[in-house]
Design a protein around this motif. Structure first.
Motif, PDB file in Angstrom:
ATOM      1  N   LEU A  72       4.446  10.754  -5.730  1.00  0.00           N
ATOM      2  CA  LEU A  72       5.653  11.192  -6.444  1.00  0.00           C
ATOM      3  C   LEU A  72       5.366  11.606  -7.877  1.00  0.00           C
ATOM      4  CD1 LEU A  72       7.984   8.417  -5.053  1.00  0.00           C
ATOM      5  CD2 LEU A  72       8.397  10.860  -4.770  1.00  0.00           C
ATOM      6  N   THR A  73       4.300  11.077  -8.455  1.00  0.00           N
ATOM      7  CA  THR A  73       3.957  11.431  -9.830  1.00  0.00           C
ATOM      8  C   THR A  73       2.838  12.466  -9.901  1.00  0.00           C
ATOM      9  OG1 THR A  73       2.470   9.500  -9.942  1.00  0.00           O
ATOM     10  CG2 THR A  73       4.720   9.226 -10.774  1.00  0.00           C
ATOM     11  N   GLY A  74       2.429  12.979  -8.742  1.00  0.00           N
ATOM     12  CA  GLY A  74       1.455  14.061  -8.711  1.00  0.00           C
ATOM     13  C   GLY A  74       0.020  13.641  -8.931  1.00  0.00           C
ATOM     14  N   ALA A  75      -0.273  12.359  -8.805  1.00  0.00           N
ATOM     15  CA  ALA A  75      -1.640  11.884  -9.010  1.00  0.00           C
ATOM     16  C   ALA A  75      -2.493  12.160  -7.778  1.00  0.00           C
ATOM     17  CB  ALA A  75      -1.635  10.390  -9.316  1.00  0.00           C
ATOM     18  N   ASP A  76      -3.740  12.505  -8.017  1.00  0.00           N
ATOM     19  CA  ASP A  76      -4.714  12.691  -6.938  1.00  0.00           C
ATOM     20  C   ASP A  76      -5.657  11.507  -6.986  1.00  0.00           C
ATOM     21  OD1 ASP A  76      -6.436  13.574  -5.000  1.00  0.00           O
ATOM     22  OD2 ASP A  76      -7.369  15.131  -6.235  1.00  0.00           O
ATOM     23  N   THR A  77      -5.486  10.571  -6.039  1.00  0.00           N
ATOM     24  CA  THR A  77      -6.238   9.325  -6.069  1.00  0.00           C
ATOM     25  C   THR A  77      -6.844   9.042  -4.699  1.00  0.00           C
ATOM     26  OG1 THR A  77      -4.366   7.931  -5.411  1.00  0.00           O
ATOM     27  CG2 THR A  77      -4.590   8.437  -7.760  1.00  0.00           C
ATOM     28  N   GLU A  78      -7.646   7.988  -4.625  1.00  0.00           N
ATOM     29  CA  GLU A  78      -8.179   7.565  -3.328  1.00  0.00           C
ATOM     30  C   GLU A  78      -7.048   7.231  -2.361  1.00  0.00           C
ATOM     31  OE1 GLU A  78     -10.886   4.353  -3.792  1.00  0.00           O
ATOM     32  OE2 GLU A  78     -12.403   5.543  -4.846  1.00  0.00           O
ATOM     33  N   LEU A  79      -5.951   6.686  -2.881  1.00  0.00           N
ATOM     34  CA  LEU A  79      -4.834   6.326  -2.011  1.00  0.00           C
ATOM     35  C   LEU A  79      -4.187   7.559  -1.396  1.00  0.00           C
ATOM     36  CD1 LEU A  79      -3.049   3.461  -3.995  1.00  0.00           C
ATOM     37  CD2 LEU A  79      -4.789   3.280  -2.212  1.00  0.00           C
ATOM     38  N   THR A  80      -4.031   8.618  -2.170  1.00  0.00           N
ATOM     39  CA  THR A  80      -3.356   9.809  -1.639  1.00  0.00           C
ATOM     40  C   THR A  80      -4.220  10.562  -0.642  1.00  0.00           C
ATOM     41  OG1 THR A  80      -4.097  11.242  -3.457  1.00  0.00           O
ATOM     42  CG2 THR A  80      -2.016  10.055  -3.758  1.00  0.00           C
ATOM     43  N   ARG A  81      -5.508  10.189  -0.531  1.00  0.00           N
ATOM     44  CA  ARG A  81      -6.394  10.839   0.434  1.00  0.00           C
ATOM     45  C   ARG A  81      -6.622   9.995   1.689  1.00  0.00           C
ATOM     46  NH1 ARG A  81      -8.706  12.181  -4.608  1.00  0.00           N
ATOM     47  NH2 ARG A  81     -10.201  10.457  -4.516  1.00  0.00           N
ATOM     48  N   LEU A 114       0.835  -1.195   0.000  1.00  0.00           N
ATOM     49  CA  LEU A 114       0.000   0.000   0.000  1.00  0.00           C
ATOM     50  C   LEU A 114       0.871   1.246   0.000  1.00  0.00           C
ATOM     51  CD1 LEU A 114      -2.828   1.264   0.129  1.00  0.00           C
ATOM     52  CD2 LEU A 114      -2.705   1.062   2.629  1.00  0.00           C
ATOM     53  N   ALA A 115       1.969   1.205   0.752  1.00  0.00           N
ATOM     54  CA  ALA A 115       2.896   2.337   0.775  1.00  0.00           C
ATOM     55  C   ALA A 115       3.506   2.574  -0.595  1.00  0.00           C
ATOM     56  CB  ALA A 115       3.996   2.099   1.808  1.00  0.00           C
ATOM     57  N   GLY A 116       3.931   1.507  -1.265  1.00  0.00           N
ATOM     58  CA  GLY A 116       4.532   1.659  -2.587  1.00  0.00           C
ATOM     59  C   GLY A 116       3.577   2.269  -3.581  1.00  0.00           C
ATOM     60  N   ARG A 117       2.311   1.818  -3.584  1.00  0.00           N
ATOM     61  CA  ARG A 117       1.317   2.386  -4.487  1.00  0.00           C
ATOM     62  C   ARG A 117       1.024   3.843  -4.150  1.00  0.00           C
ATOM     63  NH1 ARG A 117      -3.699  -0.561  -3.807  1.00  0.00           N
ATOM     64  NH2 ARG A 117      -2.829  -1.689  -2.014  1.00  0.00           N
ATOM     65  N   THR A 118       0.948   4.123  -2.844  1.00  0.00           N
ATOM     66  CA  THR A 118       0.641   5.485  -2.409  1.00  0.00           C
ATOM     67  C   THR A 118       1.780   6.439  -2.747  1.00  0.00           C
ATOM     68  OG1 THR A 118      -0.698   4.591  -0.594  1.00  0.00           O
ATOM     69  CG2 THR A 118      -0.013   6.894  -0.429  1.00  0.00           C
ATOM     70  N   LEU A 119       3.022   6.040  -2.470  1.00  0.00           N
ATOM     71  CA  LEU A 119       4.160   6.899  -2.788  1.00  0.00           C
ATOM     72  C   LEU A 119       4.291   7.110  -4.288  1.00  0.00           C
ATOM     73  CD1 LEU A 119       7.003   5.802  -0.325  1.00  0.00           C
ATOM     74  CD2 LEU A 119       5.337   7.650  -0.091  1.00  0.00           C
ATOM     75  N   ALA A 120       4.020   6.069  -5.069  1.00  0.00           N
ATOM     76  CA  ALA A 120       4.087   6.227  -6.527  1.00  0.00           C
ATOM     77  C   ALA A 120       3.094   7.289  -6.992  1.00  0.00           C
ATOM     78  CB  ALA A 120       3.823   4.894  -7.210  1.00  0.00           C
TER      79      ALA A 120
END
Length: 489
Positions: free
Chosen positions: A426-435, A417-423
């Motif tokens: 780091l790439t500037g995506a706004d996703t459910e994971l980043t929230r 989950l950390a790897g997906r969230t950091l990716a």
């Protein structure tokens, strides 16, 4: 570093493998290994089962280098971050820097539970972040169990992944009450699909029942992390092993073999973060130790009721955890090793005869029929504990430095989950994971010594005392209730 011999075992002169306490004979351990390199097979049963060929170190960093992303740490956090980054942007120049070999630390030595556990309980997350955020975190963790299996398959990694669930035995009236309370709490959130088993299905010694949680898979951690490293290389990343990171800052990582200039930097050191000045008090390295038995016949497993893919624990306060391995061994571990002054991490701390004997006795208490089985491997290592037991995945756009960790032993799935969230970060995506609520969470620093030493070891003693208290009184422990808020409950 040798462990104590078990009663009835062969003498050291009869079996040289037993002298190491790892199941690896001195001759086998050094066969094919260049002189002067550490004995990576002796790190754990998991490493030993791979053999030397799979543990041969990659080349160190050849000198100064440029990268888009430099990742400090070749464990699962760093490797999953690299994997998903390259899925987002295959042309990225990603460099992973590792002092030893990928999977040297907790990523390769853990109990092999790919679970939905998060260090902070859902109720605790609700109090801190609100109900919607807590439920989102819980759903993400449950989904991650499946994602690890899916991503490993996509990467061509056979890590003995079998999703068989976790059995948590209740072996006293107090533990059965705790099991029912856990079931009721989970039912209140409506996300988990756990169930209460009766004594006829929970076959551990004296079990009155058990909680079964389907959201867990059995994994061979060293196969996962070493296989993922190979897959990350195939995807285009560079992994520099035998490369010690000395310091980092915005846009650079300085190592023993040169400086990597990078647009973005990821710090993925988990418990080893305590060895760097910049993060010395951000995480406490707490040791967890394990043992493994010889392979046991299918008739034994049928008798005790543990299927392939199942992991197990019980409701004691001083944590234990185990699994049935793919080759029919018990791999069984738990807490009990003390914290060492100054957050020291040393190879000798990986082995504690007192804790190994405690684990052997605990395993026999659960499954008396294992009493005659040989203990073939003994090992341990540090995991990372933040001050508030709250794992995090963070990114600072001003410094372009990302961090993740503080898994408190629940990292085999949480690293994914950390790897997906950091990716995404780091790439500037706004996703459910980043929230998710763990994103950009900042835990307080640990206290300076001697407070850190006194507090952490007092907490360990309190958990042991809580188990003894419940055995004597037959009532829920007062000590555990007092300690609960301090350990994420």
């Amino acid at each position: 570093m040798s462990a104590d011999q078990d009663a009835g075992a062969d003498t050291p002169s009869q079996d040289p493998a037993r002298q190491t306490g790892t199941g690896v004979s001195p001759e086998a351990a050094t066969g094919g290994r260049p002189e002067g390199l550490p004995d990576y097979r002796a790190l754990s049963f998991w490493h030993d089962s791979l053999g030397d060929g799979a543990l041969a170190p990659r080349a160190p960093l050849p000198g100064d280098a440029d990268a888009d992303v430099a990742i400090v740490g070749g464990g699962l956090t760093g490797l999953w971050t690299a994997w998903y980054l390259l899925r987002h942007e295959p042309r990225l120049r990603v460099v992973v820097l590792e002092k030893q070999i990928a999977g040297f630390g907790a990523s390769g030595r853990n109990g092999g539970w790919c679970s939905a556990l998060f260090p902070r309980s859902t109720a605790s997350l609700e109090r801190a972040h609100g109900r919607d955020a807590a439920l989102a975190m819980r759903r993400a963790m449950i989904e991650t169990v499946d994602e690890v299996g899916r991503a490993a398959s996509e990467a061509g990694v056979d890590a003995d992944y079998v999703k068989g669930g976790t059995v948590a035995y209740a072996r006293s009236a107090v533990q059965l009450a705790a099991a029912r309370a856990e079931l009721a709490e989970a039912g209140g959130f409506g996300v988990d699909r756990i169930e209460l088993w009766g004594a006829h299905r929970a076959r551990a010694a004296g079990a009155l029942g058990a909680v079964f949680d389907p959201a867990c898979a059995r994994v061979h951690p060293a196969k996962l992390v070493r296989g993922l490293a190979t897959a990350v290389e195939r995807a285009g990343a560079t992994i520099a092993e035998q490369t010690e990171v000395l310091e980092w800052g915005p846009g650079r990582v300085t190592t023993s073999h040169g400086t990597v200039t990078a647009d973005r930097v990821v710090i993925a050191t988990e418990g080893y973060g305590a060895t760097f000045r910049a993060t010395h008090r951000r995480v406490l390295p707490l040791y967890s130790l394990m043992i493994a038995t010889e392979p046991l016949p299918d008739s034994f497993w049928n008798e005790v009721g543990l299927a392939h893919g199942q992991t197990f624990t019980d409701f004691r306060h001083l944590l234990i955890y185990g699994q049935r391995t793919a080759d029919n061994r018990f791999a069984f571990g738990g807490r009990g090793a003390r914290y060492h002054w100054g957050s020291a991490i040393r190879p000798g701390y990986d082995r504690d005869p007192r804790v190994f004997e405690h684990l052997r006795r605990a395993l026999i208490e659960l499954f008396p029929a294992v009493a005659e089985a040989e203990i073939t491997h003994r090992w341990g290592g540090p995991l990372g504990v933040p001050r508030d037991w709250h794992a995090s995945a963070s990114y600072d756009p001003s410094t372009r430095i990302a961090t993740a960790g503080g898994y408190v032993g629940d990292g085999l799935s949480t690293t994914n989950l950390a790897g997906r969230t950091l990716a995404d970060l780091l790439t500037g995506a706004d996703t459910e994971l980043t929230r998710l609520p763990w994103v950009n969470h900042r835990s307080p620093d640990w206290e300076p010594e001697p407070l850190r030493f006194l507090g952490s070891n007092a907490g360990m003693l309190a958990m042991s005392a809580a188990d003894a208290e419940e055995r004597v009184t037959g009532r829920p422990s007062i000590a555990a209730r007092v300690m609960g808020p301090l350990v994420g409950h």
